[in-house]
Scaffold this motif. Structure first.
Motif, PDB file in Angstrom:
ATOM      1  N   ASP A  58       0.838  -1.203   0.000  1.00 49.50           N
ATOM      2  CA  ASP A  58       0.000   0.000   0.000  1.00 49.50           C
ATOM      3  C   ASP A  58       0.873   1.254   0.000  1.00 49.50           C
ATOM      4  O   ASP A  58       0.850   2.055   0.932  1.00 49.50           O
ATOM      5  CB  ASP A  58      -0.935  -0.015   1.213  1.00 49.50           C
ATOM      6  N   LEU A  59       1.627   1.419  -1.105  1.00 45.59           N
ATOM      7  CA  LEU A  59       2.594   2.523  -1.156  1.00 45.59           C
ATOM      8  C   LEU A  59       2.950   2.820  -2.609  1.00 45.59           C
ATOM      9  O   LEU A  59       3.604   2.008  -3.269  1.00 45.59           O
ATOM     10  CB  LEU A  59       3.861   2.138  -0.380  1.00 45.59           C
ATOM     11  N   GLY A  64       5.063   7.905  -2.247  1.00 46.46           N
ATOM     12  CA  GLY A  64       4.757   7.191  -1.010  1.00 46.46           C
ATOM     13  C   GLY A  64       3.335   7.324  -0.521  1.00 46.46           C
ATOM     14  O   GLY A  64       3.066   7.105   0.663  1.00 46.46           O
ATOM     15  N   THR A  65       2.409   7.654  -1.405  1.00 46.65           N
ATOM     16  CA  THR A  65       1.009   7.788  -1.018  1.00 46.65           C
ATOM     17  C   THR A  65       0.371   6.402  -0.875  1.00 46.65           C
ATOM     18  O   THR A  65       0.712   5.468  -1.598  1.00 46.65           O
ATOM     19  CB  THR A  65       0.242   8.594  -2.078  1.00 46.65           C
ATOM     20  N   ALA A  66      -0.583   6.285   0.017  1.00 45.81           N
ATOM     21  CA  ALA A  66      -1.303   5.024   0.193  1.00 45.81           C
ATOM     22  C   ALA A  66      -2.221   4.783  -0.999  1.00 45.81           C
ATOM     23  O   ALA A  66      -3.129   5.579  -1.269  1.00 45.81           O
ATOM     24  CB  ALA A  66      -2.119   5.054   1.479  1.00 45.81           C
ATOM     25  N   LEU A  67      -2.004   3.676  -1.690  1.00 44.10           N
ATOM     26  CA  LEU A  67      -2.850   3.342  -2.838  1.00 44.10           C
ATOM     27  C   LEU A  67      -4.282   3.043  -2.404  1.00 44.10           C
ATOM     28  O   LEU A  67      -5.216   3.176  -3.197  1.00 44.10           O
ATOM     29  CB  LEU A  67      -2.270   2.138  -3.579  1.00 44.10           C
ATOM     30  N   SER A  68      -4.459   2.647  -1.156  1.00 47.48           N
ATOM     31  CA  SER A  68      -5.806   2.338  -0.668  1.00 47.48           C
ATOM     32  C   SER A  68      -6.703   3.567  -0.634  1.00 47.48           C
ATOM     33  O   SER A  68      -7.931   3.438  -0.530  1.00 47.48           O
ATOM     34  CB  SER A  68      -5.732   1.700   0.722  1.00 47.48           C
ATOM     35  N   LEU A  69      -6.116   4.762  -0.740  1.00 48.56           N
ATOM     36  CA  LEU A  69      -6.907   5.982  -0.806  1.00 48.56           C
ATOM     37  C   LEU A  69      -7.385   6.276  -2.231  1.00 48.56           C
ATOM     38  O   LEU A  69      -8.181   7.193  -2.438  1.00 48.56           O
ATOM     39  CB  LEU A  69      -6.100   7.181  -0.293  1.00 48.56           C
ATOM     40  N   GLY A  70      -6.891   5.487  -3.189  1.00 47.93           N
ATOM     41  CA  GLY A  70      -7.241   5.706  -4.583  1.00 47.93           C
ATOM     42  C   GLY A  70      -8.500   4.959  -4.986  1.00 47.93           C
ATOM     43  O   GLY A  70      -9.370   4.677  -4.171  1.00 47.93           O
ATOM     44  N   PRO A  80      -4.221   8.133  -5.630  1.00 51.13           N
ATOM     45  CA  PRO A  80      -5.039   9.347  -5.535  1.00 51.13           C
ATOM     46  C   PRO A  80      -4.256  10.645  -5.698  1.00 51.13           C
ATOM     47  O   PRO A  80      -4.852  11.703  -5.912  1.00 51.13           O
ATOM     48  CB  PRO A  80      -5.619   9.245  -4.123  1.00 51.13           C
ATOM     49  N   TYR A  81      -2.916  10.572  -5.634  1.00 52.88           N
ATOM     50  CA  TYR A  81      -2.114  11.790  -5.593  1.00 52.88           C
ATOM     51  C   TYR A  81      -1.802  12.317  -6.996  1.00 52.88           C
ATOM     52  O   TYR A  81      -2.049  13.483  -7.305  1.00 52.88           O
ATOM     53  CB  TYR A  81      -0.837  11.515  -4.808  1.00 52.88           C
ATOM     54  N   HIS A  82      -1.282  11.450  -7.858  1.00 52.61           N
ATOM     55  CA  HIS A  82      -0.889  11.879  -9.206  1.00 52.61           C
ATOM     56  C   HIS A  82      -1.487  11.011 -10.304  1.00 52.61           C
ATOM     57  O   HIS A  82      -1.135  11.158 -11.478  1.00 52.61           O
ATOM     58  CB  HIS A  82       0.639  11.889  -9.351  1.00 52.61           C
ATOM     59  N   GLY A  83      -2.371  10.079  -9.931  1.00 52.04           N
ATOM     60  CA  GLY A  83      -3.069   9.297 -10.949  1.00 52.04           C
ATOM     61  C   GLY A  83      -2.271   8.163 -11.559  1.00 52.04           C
ATOM     62  O   GLY A  83      -2.692   7.600 -12.575  1.00 52.04           O
ATOM     63  N   TRP A  84      -1.126   7.802 -10.976  1.00 54.04           N
ATOM     64  CA  TRP A  84      -0.373   6.657 -11.495  1.00 54.04           C
ATOM     65  C   TRP A  84      -1.224   5.398 -11.325  1.00 54.04           C
ATOM     66  O   TRP A  84      -1.916   5.225 -10.314  1.00 54.04           O
ATOM     67  CB  TRP A  84       0.944   6.504 -10.755  1.00 54.04           C
ATOM     68  N   GLN A  85      -1.132   4.504 -12.313  1.00 55.87           N
ATOM     69  CA  GLN A  85      -1.956   3.300 -12.286  1.00 55.87           C
ATOM     70  C   GLN A  85      -1.073   2.048 -12.289  1.00 55.87           C
ATOM     71  O   GLN A  85      -0.078   1.984 -13.015  1.00 55.87           O
ATOM     72  CB  GLN A  85      -2.911   3.272 -13.484  1.00 55.87           C
TER      73      GLN A  85
END
Length: 341
Positions: A58-59, A64-70, A80-85
């Motif tokens: 989850d990183l 280092g943003t939590a992917l679980s927030l996406g 959720p931060y920069h839209g990386w998939q």
């Protein structure tokens, strides 16, 4: 001068990474990402467009943003931060800030983990190959058996403490009087434990309390001095399969698995199947389990040391503690517990 004793063996997290662990009930992971922790690792559990669950660290590798927030986009999870998939293999496939968003650097990836869905749970192994298969429980797939889930029960305790408590017969009359045990009949009957690789097997016929008006959940027909036969399989490291019988056709299956969140936290999952009282609301069993686990939690969270000491000399054992004795031996012999460095 008092001699210092070496620290007792504790769960070996490196070895436990090669085991299947529950991380969520199936119903808890729907269209949005689900955060959990396993063996000290933060994970995100999510489903692709076909409903298949996946587990990633989850990183986001970027900031280092939590992917679980996406959120989930088709077969990918989006930061959720920069839209990386990221795909189910952890490889980043899309960076929208690039002129060609598909030109992704090869090192843009996060760790992916083996995942399976079975018995109403999502299971994860942090390293492959996983050492042990999940137990075979045909009752959970039998339409004649009603299945109820309870929990998960999050405790401030080592998963081994939660598991040992589940299979500790001696505490039932004192912690659960009138529910699981009878203080007037506290003696633990003789029983023996056999070990088959990573599975401990043992049967016991023991006193239990009569069905109460608040929780009429068991299948005994008598109202005084009932007994029940309990057939246990303890699957290392943290899973128990228990089949209950009262001498007739009525049967109940308990499937318990503890998630080792980290060294001092765990979550217990309870799945129950029975072939009687099919019309009884699930809430009756769930309220019963909530009561039992809440009674146990206070006691287990008080235990010291917080983690089960797997060296037998670290605590006093009696003959009726045969399960704990054999569990601790097996965990060491299977390489799942070791002396801390």
């Amino acid at each position: 001068m008092i001699a210092e004793h070496p620290p007792a063996s504790v769960p070996d997290f490196a070895a436990l990474r090669h085991c299947w662990h529950p991380v969520a009930y199936t119903h808890a992971v729907k269209d949005t990402p689900h955060h959990t922790r396993l063996l000290g690792e933060d994970l995100v559990i999510w489903r692709d467009s076909g409903g298949t669950p996946h587990a990633l660290r989850d990183l986001c590798i970027h900031r280092g943003t939590a992917l679980s927030l996406g959120r989930v986009v088709g077969d990918r999870i989006m930061c959720p931060y920069h839209g990386w998939q990221y795909g189910s293999d952890g490889v980043c496939t899309h960076i929208p800030q690039l002129e060609d968003p598909t030109k992704v650097p090869g090192k843009a990836r996060v760790d992916a983990f083996a995942t399976q869905e079975r018995y109403g749970h999502i299971w994860v192994a942090l390293e492959t190959p996983a050492r042990y298969d999940l137990p075979d429980i045909p009752e959970l797939d039998d339409p004649d058996w009603v299945v109820v889930q309870a929990g998960p029960y999050a405790w401030n305790a080592d998963a081994s403490r939660q598991l040992e408590n589940f299979t500790d017969f001696g505490h039932f009359p004192w912690v659960h009087p009138g529910l699981l045990g009878d203080p007037e009949r506290p003696v633990v009957p003789d029983y023996s434990v056999t070990i088959d690789d990573h599975i401990l097997r043992y049967d016991i016929v023991r006193p239990e309390a009569p069905n109460s008006d608040d929780f009429p959940v068991f299948g005994n027909e008598t109202t005084e001095a009932p007994t029940r036969r309990s057939r246990y399989q303890l699957h290392l490291p943290y899973t128990i399969l228990l089949r209950l019988g009262w001498g007739g056709e009525k049967g109940m299956v308990y499937f318990f698995a503890s998630q080792p969140v980290d060294e001092d936290h765990c979550a217990g999952y309870v799945t129950i199947a029975r072939n009687y009282d099919r019309e009884q609301p699930a809430s009756v069993l769930q309220d019963f389990e909530d009561t039992i686990f809440n009674q146990d939690q206070v006691v287990v969270e008080s235990q010291r040391p917080e983690r089960v000491p797997f060296d037998l000399a670290a605590e006093m054992h009696m003959k009726f503690d045969a399960v704990a004795i054999n569990y601790r031996k097996a965990m060491r012999e299977q390489g799942l517990a070791k002396r801390p460095a």
